[in-house]
Design a protein around this motif. Structure first.
Motif, short mmCIF file in Angstrom:
data_model
loop_
_atom_site.label_atom_id
_atom_site.label_comp_id
_atom_site.label_asym_id
_atom_site.label_seq_id
_atom_site.Cartn_x
_atom_site.Cartn_y
_atom_site.Cartn_z
N LEU A 5 0.74 -1.04 -0.04
CA LEU A 5 0.00 0.03 0.18
C LEU A 5 0.71 1.20 0.07
O LEU A 5 0.75 2.18 -0.79
N ASP A 6 2.18 1.43 0.78
CA ASP A 6 2.94 2.50 0.93
C ASP A 6 3.40 2.82 -0.54
O ASP A 6 3.69 4.02 -0.85
N VAL A 7 3.75 1.60 -1.10
CA VAL A 7 4.64 1.99 -2.47
C VAL A 7 3.50 2.45 -3.55
O VAL A 7 3.72 3.21 -4.24
N LEU A 12 1.03 6.62 -6.72
CA LEU A 12 -0.09 7.60 -6.92
C LEU A 12 0.28 9.15 -6.73
O LEU A 12 -0.38 9.87 -7.49
N GLY A 13 0.64 9.29 -5.56
CA GLY A 13 1.03 10.75 -5.42
C GLY A 13 2.05 11.19 -6.38
O GLY A 13 1.93 12.43 -6.66
#
Length: 108
Positions: A5-7, A12-13
């Motif tokens: 999720l963090d990657v 996405l950011g």
């Protein structure tokens, strides 16, 4: 392969941060007609950016201005510049630049 999720959020950011500065001005400026002087001014932006990038790459090494006697990039750029003026062809210019650079790196 696992998607963390963090990657995914970082990717996405990064996509959003890259997308917004490119699309928002395009959307805003497409609703207006720019004056003649503005359009003339914008025509010089791409060549100015390319000149700045190439100039820095040719003239500077390790954050310092390189000497002209040992500068292979500058020696290859000079005939490449004249070929670009003569042919006005991006393909011919790139091929000539690569050939000159490879030849000079091989001999020097």
């Amino acid at each position: 392969m696992e998607v963390r999720l963090d990657v995914f959020l970082i990717i996405l950011g990064a996509a959003i941060v890259t997308f917004i500065p490119r699309v928002v001005p395009l959307m805003v400026l497409s609703r207006f007609e720019l004056p003649e002087w503005g359009m003339r001014w914008l025509n010089y932006v791409p060549i100015s950016v390319i000149a700045a990038l190439i100039g820095q790459e040719i003239l500077m090494h390790d954050g310092k201005i390189s000497s002209f006697t040992n500068n292979v990039e500058l020696l290859a750029a000079i005939p490449t510049f004249f070929i670009a003026i003569k042919t006005r062809s991006l393909l011919a210019t790139v091929i000539a630049g690569v050939i000159f650079f490879m030849g000079l790196r091989w001999f020097i």
